[in-house]
Scaffold this motif. Structure first.
Motif, PDB file in Angstrom:
ATOM      1  N   HIS A 231       0.816  -1.283  -0.084  1.00 12.54           N
ATOM      2  CA  HIS A 231      -0.153  -0.059  -0.050  1.00 12.54           C
ATOM      3  C   HIS A 231       1.001   1.137   0.076  1.00 12.54           C
ATOM      4  O   HIS A 231       2.027   1.341   0.355  1.00 12.54           O
ATOM      5  CB  HIS A 231      -1.011  -0.051   1.312  1.00 12.54           C
ATOM      6  CG  HIS A 231      -0.203   0.189   2.444  1.00 12.54           C
ATOM      7  ND1 HIS A 231       0.229  -1.189   3.214  1.00 12.54           N
ATOM      8  CD2 HIS A 231       0.015   1.178   3.279  1.00 12.54           C
ATOM      9  CE1 HIS A 231       0.905  -0.611   4.364  1.00 12.54           C
ATOM     10  NE2 HIS A 231       0.899   0.489   4.300  1.00 12.54           N
ATOM     11  N   ARG A 232       0.149   2.540  -0.454  1.00 16.87           N
ATOM     12  CA  ARG A 232       0.715   3.720  -0.178  1.00 16.87           C
ATOM     13  C   ARG A 232      -0.030   4.566   0.821  1.00 16.87           C
ATOM     14  O   ARG A 232      -1.095   4.011   1.020  1.00 16.87           O
ATOM     15  CB  ARG A 232       0.872   4.485  -1.665  1.00 16.87           C
ATOM     16  CG  ARG A 232       1.590   3.465  -2.515  1.00 16.87           C
ATOM     17  CD  ARG A 232       1.992   4.353  -4.108  1.00 16.87           C
ATOM     18  NE  ARG A 232       2.626   5.285  -3.830  1.00 16.87           N
ATOM     19  CZ  ARG A 232       4.031   5.600  -4.039  1.00 16.87           C
ATOM     20  NH1 ARG A 232       4.578   4.256  -4.425  1.00 16.87           N
ATOM     21  NH2 ARG A 232       4.714   6.500  -4.020  1.00 16.87           N
ATOM     22  N   HIS A 233       0.347   5.707   0.863  1.00 16.33           N
ATOM     23  CA  HIS A 233      -0.295   6.543   1.733  1.00 16.33           C
ATOM     24  C   HIS A 233      -0.801   7.803   1.198  1.00 16.33           C
ATOM     25  O   HIS A 233      -0.115   8.327   0.296  1.00 16.33           O
ATOM     26  CB  HIS A 233       0.331   7.006   2.963  1.00 16.33           C
ATOM     27  CG  HIS A 233       0.955   5.944   3.512  1.00 16.33           C
ATOM     28  ND1 HIS A 233       2.274   5.530   3.619  1.00 16.33           N
ATOM     29  CD2 HIS A 233       0.411   4.980   4.513  1.00 16.33           C
ATOM     30  CE1 HIS A 233       2.577   4.423   4.074  1.00 16.33           C
ATOM     31  NE2 HIS A 233       1.425   3.721   4.919  1.00 16.33           N
ATOM     32  N   THR A 234      -1.906   8.573   1.086  1.00 11.39           N
ATOM     33  CA  THR A 234      -2.058   9.984   0.479  1.00 11.39           C
ATOM     34  C   THR A 234      -1.441  10.895   1.520  1.00 11.39           C
ATOM     35  O   THR A 234      -1.488  12.183   1.056  1.00 11.39           O
ATOM     36  CB  THR A 234      -3.681  10.288   0.482  1.00 11.39           C
ATOM     37  OG1 THR A 234      -4.152   9.926   1.728  1.00 11.39           O
ATOM     38  CG2 THR A 234      -4.432   9.138  -0.642  1.00 11.39           C
ATOM     39  N   GLY A 235      -1.219  10.723   2.678  1.00 10.01           N
ATOM     40  CA  GLY A 235      -0.440  11.634   3.627  1.00 10.01           C
ATOM     41  C   GLY A 235       0.602  11.003   4.492  1.00 10.01           C
ATOM     42  O   GLY A 235       1.186   9.983   3.999  1.00 10.01           O
ATOM     43  N   THR A 236       0.834  11.354   5.644  1.00  8.69           N
ATOM     44  CA  THR A 236       1.478  10.724   6.602  1.00  8.69           C
ATOM     45  C   THR A 236       1.081   9.523   7.558  1.00  8.69           C
ATOM     46  O   THR A 236      -0.313   9.634   7.655  1.00  8.69           O
ATOM     47  CB  THR A 236       2.248  11.968   7.489  1.00  8.69           C
ATOM     48  OG1 THR A 236       1.103  12.331   8.380  1.00  8.69           O
ATOM     49  CG2 THR A 236       2.918  12.677   6.786  1.00  8.69           C
ATOM     50  N   GLU A 237       1.917   8.780   7.526  1.00  2.00           N
ATOM     51  CA  GLU A 237       1.546   7.453   8.640  1.00  2.00           C
ATOM     52  C   GLU A 237       2.588   7.348   9.598  1.00  2.00           C
ATOM     53  O   GLU A 237       3.834   6.905   9.260  1.00  2.00           O
ATOM     54  CB  GLU A 237       1.510   6.337   7.732  1.00  2.00           C
ATOM     55  CG  GLU A 237       0.835   5.039   8.742  1.00  2.00           C
ATOM     56  CD  GLU A 237       0.792   3.689   7.898  1.00  2.00           C
ATOM     57  OE1 GLU A 237      -0.255   3.085   8.004  1.00  2.00           O
ATOM     58  OE2 GLU A 237       1.705   3.385   7.163  1.00  2.00           O
ATOM     59  N   TRP A 238       2.357   7.684  11.023  1.00  3.24           N
ATOM     60  CA  TRP A 238       3.247   7.372  12.013  1.00  3.24           C
ATOM     61  C   TRP A 238       3.068   6.317  12.921  1.00  3.24           C
ATOM     62  O   TRP A 238       1.769   6.457  13.223  1.00  3.24           O
ATOM     63  CB  TRP A 238       3.624   8.653  12.893  1.00  3.24           C
ATOM     64  CG  TRP A 238       4.127   9.915  11.972  1.00  3.24           C
ATOM     65  CD1 TRP A 238       4.242  10.131  10.680  1.00  3.24           C
ATOM     66  CD2 TRP A 238       4.419  11.227  12.519  1.00  3.24           C
ATOM     67  NE1 TRP A 238       4.904  11.070  10.371  1.00  3.24           N
ATOM     68  CE2 TRP A 238       5.052  12.010  11.589  1.00  3.24           C
ATOM     69  CE3 TRP A 238       4.354  11.667  13.810  1.00  3.24           C
ATOM     70  CZ2 TRP A 238       5.284  13.248  11.686  1.00  3.24           C
ATOM     71  CZ3 TRP A 238       4.609  13.099  13.909  1.00  3.24           C
ATOM     72  CH2 TRP A 238       5.231  13.867  12.854  1.00  3.24           C
ATOM     73  N   THR A 239       3.900   5.551  12.876  1.00  3.10           N
ATOM     74  CA  THR A 239       3.532   4.085  13.582  1.00  3.10           C
ATOM     75  C   THR A 239       4.669   3.960  14.831  1.00  3.10           C
ATOM     76  O   THR A 239       5.735   4.011  14.906  1.00  3.10           O
ATOM     77  CB  THR A 239       3.776   3.038  12.839  1.00  3.10           C
ATOM     78  OG1 THR A 239       2.720   3.182  11.672  1.00  3.10           O
ATOM     79  CG2 THR A 239       3.449   1.689  13.399  1.00  3.10           C
ATOM     80  N   CYS A 240       4.054   3.697  16.102  1.00  3.17           N
ATOM     81  CA  CYS A 240       4.903   3.403  17.208  1.00  3.17           C
ATOM     82  C   CYS A 240       4.405   1.837  17.785  1.00  3.17           C
ATOM     83  O   CYS A 240       3.290   1.630  17.671  1.00  3.17           O
ATOM     84  CB  CYS A 240       4.798   4.196  18.544  1.00  3.17           C
ATOM     85  SG  CYS A 240       5.773   3.669  19.978  1.00  3.17           S
ATOM     86  N   VAL A 241       5.595   1.055  17.716  1.00  2.22           N
ATOM     87  CA  VAL A 241       5.301  -0.498  17.964  1.00  2.22           C
ATOM     88  C   VAL A 241       5.205  -0.825  19.416  1.00  2.22           C
ATOM     89  O   VAL A 241       6.257  -0.135  20.099  1.00  2.22           O
ATOM     90  CB  VAL A 241       6.348  -1.322  17.206  1.00  2.22           C
ATOM     91  CG1 VAL A 241       6.060  -2.704  17.365  1.00  2.22           C
ATOM     92  CG2 VAL A 241       6.311  -1.071  15.699  1.00  2.22           C
ATOM     93  N   PHE A 242       4.371  -1.209  19.964  1.00  2.00           N
ATOM     94  CA  PHE A 242       4.353  -1.612  21.457  1.00  2.00           C
ATOM     95  C   PHE A 242       4.614  -3.075  21.625  1.00  2.00           C
ATOM     96  O   PHE A 242       5.330  -3.275  22.531  1.00  2.00           O
ATOM     97  CB  PHE A 242       2.914  -1.725  21.889  1.00  2.00           C
ATOM     98  CG  PHE A 242       2.296  -0.137  21.845  1.00  2.00           C
ATOM     99  CD1 PHE A 242       3.072   0.988  21.818  1.00  2.00           C
ATOM    100  CD2 PHE A 242       0.937   0.103  21.980  1.00  2.00           C
ATOM    101  CE1 PHE A 242       2.519   2.337  21.803  1.00  2.00           C
ATOM    102  CE2 PHE A 242       0.508   1.266  21.939  1.00  2.00           C
ATOM    103  CZ  PHE A 242       1.283   2.470  21.943  1.00  2.00           C
ATOM    104  N   GLU A 243       4.355  -4.206  20.751  1.00  2.02           N
ATOM    105  CA  GLU A 243       4.605  -5.643  20.936  1.00  2.02           C
ATOM    106  C   GLU A 243       4.791  -6.174  19.535  1.00  2.02           C
ATOM    107  O   GLU A 243       4.338  -5.803  18.748  1.00  2.02           O
ATOM    108  CB  GLU A 243       3.485  -6.327  21.826  1.00  2.02           C
ATOM    109  CG  GLU A 243       3.350  -5.867  23.201  1.00  2.02           C
ATOM    110  CD  GLU A 243       2.237  -6.668  23.940  1.00  2.02           C
ATOM    111  OE1 GLU A 243       1.996  -7.727  23.347  1.00  2.02           O
ATOM    112  OE2 GLU A 243       1.976  -6.258  25.015  1.00  2.02           O
ATOM    113  N   GLY A 244       5.575  -7.397  19.724  1.00  2.15           N
ATOM    114  CA  GLY A 244       5.895  -8.067  18.454  1.00  2.15           C
ATOM    115  C   GLY A 244       6.794  -7.106  17.520  1.00  2.15           C
ATOM    116  O   GLY A 244       7.145  -6.193  17.835  1.00  2.15           O
TER     117      GLY A 244
END
Length: 213
Positions: free
Chosen positions: A141-154
């Motif tokens: 996939h792509r994004h039309t804007g920003t995507e910020w992700t923080c991983v908690f587990e795994g």
């Protein structure tokens, strides 16, 4: 916990100066609650900002400015929450999320679940959690804007590397990837999404209206 991926310097500087919108700030704050390195970096930015304010010429405040500032401060959740966690049935979540209402988990396809996080946004940025079972391969996939992700587990992997607990993935419309969840515990992430996700495969485009992310 070994954290490899961090917010950019520009993102940390914006967080330290208080210029990030609340939706993105809660994801950065969650990373900071897990990352001593970025806590120290934020403190340096705050020190520099304080020095610049001290050096700036004084100005006359508008009438009532102090009262309005205090009211906003009391009404705004603390983005610089301490590096602690609270118990949760599924996981231990960073302290910044204690300020927000979390929705119920709902399945959005295959082994992927979605949980809304009630964060106000003036910039149409949605905040939610994702939980994916080990071995899950998400559509390219792509994004039309920003995507910020923080991983908690795994952990998951994509073209730009491996992202485990505490890691921060800062993507924008120039990125295209298909994350794969590693073996082990389910991968649980906090996401701030501006715009929408655009699935690239034919099958992805057919099912996207039913996923609604």
């Amino acid at each position: 916990m070994t954290i490899i991926h961090h917010p950019s310097a520009a993102t940390l500087a914006a967080f330290a100066s208080g210029t990030l919108d609340e939706a993105r700030a809660v994801v950065v704050a969650s990373h900071l609650a897990l990352c001593p390195q970025c806590q120290a970096e934020r403190a340096r930015f705050e020190t520099v900002g304080g020095a610049l304010l001290d050096a700036a010429p004084s100005a006359v405040m508008n009438e009532g400015a102090m009262e309005r500032t205090l009211q906003r401060a009391l009404a705004t959740p603390d983005r610089a929450a301490p590096a602690s966690t609270r118990p949760n049935a599924e996981s231990r979540l960073p302290a910044p999320l204690e300020h927000y209402t979390l929705g119920n988990w709902r399945r959005i396809g295959g082994a992927v679940e979605f949980r809304a996080v009630d964060v106000p946004s003036d910039e149409a940025v949605r905040v939610f959690m994702l939980r994916a079972a080990p071995g899950t391969r998400l559509p390219r996939h792509r994004h039309t804007g920003t995507e910020w992700t923080c991983v908690f587990e795994g952990a998951f992997r994509h073209d730009l590397g491996r992202f485990g607990p505490g890691d921060f993935d800062e993507a924008d419309e120039s990125h295209e990837h298909n994350p794969v969840v590693e073996d082990g515990p389910s991968c649980i992430c906090l996401v701030a999404l501006e715009g929408s996700i655009k699935l690239q495969s034919l099958l992805g485009r057919l099912v996207q209206p039913f996923i609604r992310i």
